[in-house]
Design an enzyme around this catalytic site. Sequence first.
Site, short mmCIF file in Angstrom:
data_model
loop_
_atom_site.label_atom_id
_atom_site.label_comp_id
_atom_site.label_asym_id
_atom_site.label_seq_id
_atom_site.Cartn_x
_atom_site.Cartn_y
_atom_site.Cartn_z
N GLY A 113 42.31 42.47 36.43
CA GLY A 113 42.75 41.14 37.04
C GLY A 113 43.34 40.24 35.91
N GLU B 79 40.20 50.33 36.16
CA GLU B 79 39.45 50.62 37.52
C GLU B 79 38.85 51.87 37.83
OE1 GLU B 79 42.05 46.86 37.36
OE2 GLU B 79 42.34 49.09 36.92
N ASP C 29 44.88 48.15 40.75
CA ASP C 29 45.36 47.10 41.80
C ASP C 29 46.21 46.06 41.10
OD1 ASP C 29 42.86 46.05 40.71
OD2 ASP C 29 42.34 45.11 42.41
#
Length: 350
Positions: free
Chosen positions: A122, A145, A153
């Site tokens: 993130g 991830e 993502d």
Amino acid sequence: MASNQPSDGVDPQVLIEEKSYVKIITMNRPRQLNALSANMVSQLLKSFIAYEEDANVKLVILKGKGRAFCAGGDVSAVANDVTNGHWKFGANFFRKEFTLNYILATYPKSQVSILNGIVMGGGAGVSIHGKFRVATENSVFAMPETALGLFPDIGASYFLSRLPGFFGEFVGLTGARLDGAEMLACGLATHFVSSSTLPLLEEALFKVDTSDPVVVNSIIEKFSQRVPLKQRSAFLRMDSIDRCFSKRSVEEILYALIREGRLQGVDQCLIREFRMCCHVLRREVSKDFFEGCRALLVDKDKNPKWEPSKLELISNEMVDRYFTKVDDEEWEDLKLPRRPTPTISAMSKL
């Protein structure tokens, strides 16, 4: 001038300072390596939207307190929500986070991310989509991830797919760590500045009175260093990386996610990734994300028991399920706000 969020007796998770026409946003969870909480995502989204509409704000600087820029999203909290029967709480965290990623990818004003430390998951989402990403000798980038049973993502299918050759597949599949020199070499960073020089760079940026990216770039260039090729170790392995990661392997999961992203806009990538996250949280096909969180973040035995346990047990139907619309009449796909076409792509050069 400081304008911090109410703390209710504790340090605020997002600090705001103002220097003339410049806003400085500091992520302030140093003990958690500035991992993004739901509150932080909300505050960042609110701030960036407000500054976009404020004519007195010409430049936004984003950085992290301590030894990390941002180590990623607070996935432990998301996994805990789902474990307690609230998958939509976790999904709404991703909804707001992905909206923030999109706002940054289409931001009309100049934004500079100071990546002096850990930049993962993130943390990449709130920086790589922006116009300027300043790496240092302390930078450590990764998309970890897959180790958690998830996938890259936060729009990674957009920016990883635009790296040279098959470097994006390599970074996304392996979770390989890159230093600041390697980030610059592959385009994840736009500039490399010595950490000792950062205070001088920031002082120069505080004097900016325009949103013109050419002007901002010229200021950063004055403090930038040309990194010797011998320091770009991972990038020097490009021939081997291209040979290995050009194969349509791993049941073509990364082929569908990252290589398809090369032909799509950041909005399309984020919408597709959001669907995938929802299916992960609903645990319809696999519970691997929660097993990964258990093994790496909770029990920390680093011995996840994946199910299915072998790649050959994964069918095309299982993979395709992640890309379908969620079967819930009360649930909506990610709907991103209408935005002007960005003048400069996050992965293009001035």
